[in-house]
Structure formats: C-alpha cells, structure tokens
Enzyme design. Structure first.
Site, mmCIF file in Angstrom:
data_model
loop_
_atom_site.group_PDB
_atom_site.id
_atom_site.type_symbol
_atom_site.label_atom_id
_atom_site.label_comp_id
_atom_site.label_asym_id
_atom_site.label_seq_id
_atom_site.Cartn_x
_atom_site.Cartn_y
_atom_site.Cartn_z
ATOM 1 N NE ARG A 48 31.596 97.209 -57.243
ATOM 2 C CZ ARG A 48 32.000 97.103 -55.968
ATOM 3 N NH1 ARG A 48 31.311 96.400 -55.111
ATOM 4 N NH2 ARG A 48 33.080 97.718 -55.564
ATOM 5 C CG ASN A 49 37.532 91.444 -61.756
ATOM 6 O OD1 ASN A 49 37.918 91.638 -62.902
ATOM 7 N ND2 ASN A 49 38.345 91.187 -60.751
ATOM 8 C CD GLN A 50 36.470 98.352 -64.204
ATOM 9 O OE1 GLN A 50 37.657 98.604 -64.156
ATOM 10 N NE2 GLN A 50 35.542 99.298 -64.288
ATOM 11 C CG PHE A 51 39.412 89.428 -66.721
ATOM 12 C CD1 PHE A 51 40.740 89.638 -67.016
ATOM 13 C CD2 PHE A 51 38.761 88.337 -67.296
ATOM 14 C CE1 PHE A 51 41.423 88.774 -67.878
ATOM 15 C CE2 PHE A 51 39.428 87.472 -68.142
ATOM 16 C CZ PHE A 51 40.764 87.696 -68.438
ATOM 17 C CB THR A 147 40.353 93.597 -63.883
ATOM 18 O OG1 THR A 147 40.611 92.331 -63.267
ATOM 19 C CG2 THR A 147 41.155 93.730 -65.168
#
Length: 173
Positions: A48-51, A147
């Site tokens: 789920r990290n948006q990086f 992120t």
C-alpha cells in the site's frame, strides 16, 4: 521483523544500502525501511506504499510490473537515488513514531558515490527532521508528503502534484 526480548527493548534493526550512482542528481530519503521492506530487502515493499505508483505516474511506466532490479535500473537511468536518514534503530512495527535509538547514515560519505548529487527529497516528516543536516551538505532540500500508507491525509493526486514539482525542478521528468 523486530522481536521483543522478554522484558527488554526491541532488537537493533539495520537498514538497506543506498541506491545511488554517478548520475544520481536527486536522492529520496526516507526515515527507515518498514517491516515489509526489511523482510523483502527492497525499498518501499509494502503493497500500500505509494512510492512506486507515484513514480509510475510521473514517468509513464508501470514500475510495479518490473522486477526490483529493473525498478532500480529505471531510477538510476533517470538520476534518482534512494536511501534513509537512519542506518539502524530499534522499532516495533513500521511507524516512524516508534523509532528509538536511531543511528544516522553517513550522508556526507554518500557524496563520493554520487558526484552529481544536488538535491534531497525528504519522504515524510521524520526524514525531514534531518533537513538541517542535508542542507549543511550544500544540497537543495525538499520536504515531500510521505508515501507511507499511514499518510492518508493526502490524496494520491495531491501527493503526485507535490512530487511532480520537485522532479521537474531537478530534470527527472
């Protein structure tokens, strides 16, 4: 990843090596890898990290569809590096607020490996606490919204706009 000893503090966790090269112009500095990243030995491994989705949107390529080594090659080809402000710490879970006994990375020493390095983008508030140190290295310093999945107060679109502005300023888009 971190385990509690009965009656004792969390064990010392060690971070990941820097991802930089001679063409690196901008380094994204996180605070310290989360549990999923430490387990995978990969930056921004939490699903789920948006990086990776942010970079995919900025560059018009689905980095998530690539293997991790190919992702790192794509970063290097565009002049982007990755590292963290902390080399090691004690922490339960993945939240920055749980970081204890943090040991800093040798950011000054990183310059030898990245002679074109001109700017830092701190990924989130905990990393940005080191902004004075990165500015003292003669680098342009940016604070970007985290992120992390814990940063739900910023929409993806708002994060994307902030990241786009910094990447455009440094010629990474």
């Amino acid at each position: 990843m971190s385990a509690l000893l009965p009656g004792g503090p969390a064990q010392l966790l060690e971070g990941l090596p820097p991802v930089v090269g001679p063409a690196t112009r901008l380094v994204v500095l996180g605070s310290f890898p989360g549990a999923a990243s430490l387990a995978a030995r990969q930056y921004y491994a939490h699903p789920r990290n948006q990086f990776w989705p942010l970079l995919s949107a900025l560059w018009g390529v689905d980095l998530r569809a690539l293997g991790y080594p190919q992702r790192l090659e794509a970063l290097g080809a565009r002049g982007l590096g990755l590292w963290d402000v902390y080399a090691a710490c004690r922490r339960e879970g993945s939240l920055d607020s749980a970081i204890r006994d943090a040991q800093p990375n040798d950011l000054a020493g990183l310059r030898r490996r990245a002679p074109q390095w001109v700017a830092v983008a701190h990924n989130g508030g905990e990393s940005a606490r080191s902004a004075r140190l990165t500015a003292a290295l003669g680098l342009v310093v940016h604070r970007l919204p985290s992120t992390s999945p814990a940063n739900a107060s910023w929409s993806f679109e708002r994060k994307l706009a902030a990241w786009r502005a910094v990447f455009e300023q440094h010629g990474l888009i």
